[in-house]
Design an enzyme around this catalytic site. Structure first.
Site, short mmCIF file in Angstrom:
data_model
loop_
_atom_site.label_atom_id
_atom_site.label_comp_id
_atom_site.label_asym_id
_atom_site.label_seq_id
_atom_site.Cartn_x
_atom_site.Cartn_y
_atom_site.Cartn_z
N THR A 1 -9.23 2.81 -20.78
CA THR A 1 -8.68 3.42 -22.00
C THR A 1 -9.78 4.13 -22.77
O THR A 1 -10.90 3.62 -22.84
CB THR A 1 -8.12 2.31 -22.91
N ARG B 1 6.14 -1.89 -21.59
CA ARG B 1 4.97 -2.73 -21.90
C ARG B 1 4.00 -1.96 -22.82
O ARG B 1 3.72 -0.79 -22.61
CB ARG B 1 4.27 -3.10 -20.60
N ASP C 1 -3.01 -3.45 -26.10
CA ASP C 1 -3.71 -3.57 -27.39
C ASP C 1 -3.97 -2.23 -28.06
O ASP C 1 -4.14 -2.16 -29.28
CB ASP C 1 -5.07 -4.23 -27.15
N THR D 1 -11.45 -1.91 -24.87
CA THR D 1 -10.77 -1.53 -23.63
C THR D 1 -10.80 -2.73 -22.69
O THR D 1 -11.69 -3.57 -22.78
CB THR D 1 -11.45 -0.30 -22.98
N LEU E 1 -8.16 -5.69 -20.56
CA LEU E 1 -6.82 -6.25 -20.39
C LEU E 1 -6.19 -6.49 -21.77
O LEU E 1 -6.53 -7.46 -22.47
CB LEU E 1 -6.89 -7.57 -19.60
C1 SD4 Z 1 -4.11 -1.81 -22.16
N1 SD4 Z 1 -6.33 -1.98 -22.99
O1 SD4 Z 1 -3.10 -1.13 -22.20
C2 SD4 Z 1 -5.42 -1.12 -22.29
C3 SD4 Z 1 -5.91 -0.76 -20.95
C4 SD4 Z 1 -7.35 -0.46 -20.91
O2 SD4 Z 1 -9.25 -0.01 -19.82
O3 SD4 Z 1 -8.07 -0.52 -21.83
N2 SD4 Z 1 -7.91 -0.18 -19.87
O4 SD4 Z 1 -4.10 -3.02 -21.98
#
Ligand code: SD4
Length: 320
Positions: free
Chosen positions: A150, A178, A181, A201, A203
């Protein structure tokens, strides 16, 4: 003073593009929107904007958020489909007193009513990734959540105003609807111009449990440097998750305070970030966690930078 920091090497071109805004006394909001749009528009970054990886049903659903740390204006869109620049829609939503966070169809209707650019965000390349992942899942039982980056950014302008923004296609093969964060104030991003800002960034499901961006800003308010605040927040959340749940997802963060000091921390091996300040041209660092919970920041080599792009742009083969 001015400065800007962002997650992952993919933010480099965006930051290079907007540093003149900040050096010429422009505003942090324009720098954030401009730099994130650059990442959203680049088709080879497969987890943000155009070319973003799709959900289980092969639809690209995007999340983005924008927070002005001086006015405390916040806007976000969640699971929005078929719009080119979710960050611009989030910024527009931040200007209202209510209805600041819109999801799915409501977000799309709002964006259409304000004439934001509509675009099919699923690329042929993303379709190949989707197809290949289905094959991998059949054969190797891979986690559907592997592989995600992200973009999150924090900017400080010469007026002392700070803004944070995020944009993502979330997790590859996520369930339709879904939301991670990135769209949530305090989790994916937080900024208060009187203190500093942070963005995360990794999970999303785990990042949210630590409200980690807010936690970093809170630690900076207590007097910690951005680097110490990032290290402490990552370590505490990682420890907490492992203690109770036996494992922790990927957690990576960056922060900048109101003086332009910056920090970054992670619990993974391959996190990188981009930073630029009045006295530092846009630079990519790789972050290496040390056994004692501190981080070493390594200047990314020319070879590493080149192979990063090569890897992302190489022709894809369709798996049989
Ligand atoms: C998420 N945090 O949608 C984001 C994905 C992400 O590096 O950061 N990926 O959970």
């Amino acid at each position: 003073m001015w400065g800007m920091i962002a997650t992952w090497r993919m933010a480099l071109e965006g930051i290079q593009k907007v540093t003149p805004i900040l050096s010429q006394e422009g505003i942090a909001g324009d720098a954030i929107e401009g730099a994130i749009k650059e990442v959203e528009d680049f088709p080879y970054f497969k987890s943000v904007g155009y070319g973003g990886l799709p959900n289980e049903k092969m639809e690209v659903e995007l999340d983005a958020a924008y927070l002005d740390g001086s006015r405390f204006d916040f806007g976000a869109v969640c699971a929005i489909k078929n719009f080119a620049n979710p960050i611009s829609i989030a910024r527009e939503l931040s200007h209202y007193k209510v209805n600041n966070v819109l999801v799915g169809q409501g977000a799309q209707e709002f964006a259409r009513s304000r004439h934001f650019e509509e675009k099919e965000m699923l690329t042929d390349r993303a379709k190949i990734h989707y197809h290949n992942r289905l094959k991998d899942l059949e054969q190797e039982q891979l986690s559907p959540y592997a592989g995600h980056d992200t973009v999150g950014m924090v900017a400080l302008d010469t007026h002392g105003d700070m803004v944070a923004g995020t944009s993502t296609s979330g997790l590859f093969m996520k369930k339709p609807g879904r939301v991670g964060d990135s769209a949530f104030i305090g989790s994916g991003l937080y900024v208060d111009s009187t203190i500093g800002g942070a963005t995360a960034t990794g999970l999303g499901e785990d990042l949210m449990k630590g409200v980690i961006s807010y936690e970093i800003v809170r630690l900076m308010k207590e007097g910690l440097s951005p680097q110490k605040a990032c290290e402490k927040a990552v370590k505490e959340l990682d420890d907490r998750l492992k203690r109770t749940r036996g494992e922790a997802g990927d957690i990576s963060v960056v922060a900048m305070n109101r003086n332009g000091d910056f920090g970054a921390a992670t619990n993974i091996d391959n996190f990188s970030f981009v930073v630029a300040t009045k006295s530092l041209a846009p630079t990519v660092f790789r972050v290496h966690p040390q056994p004692d919970g501190t981080m070493s920041h390594e200047l990314a080599s020319k070879e590493w930078l080149e192979s990063y792009l090569e890897e992302r742009m190489k022709p894809l083969e369709v798996k049989e």
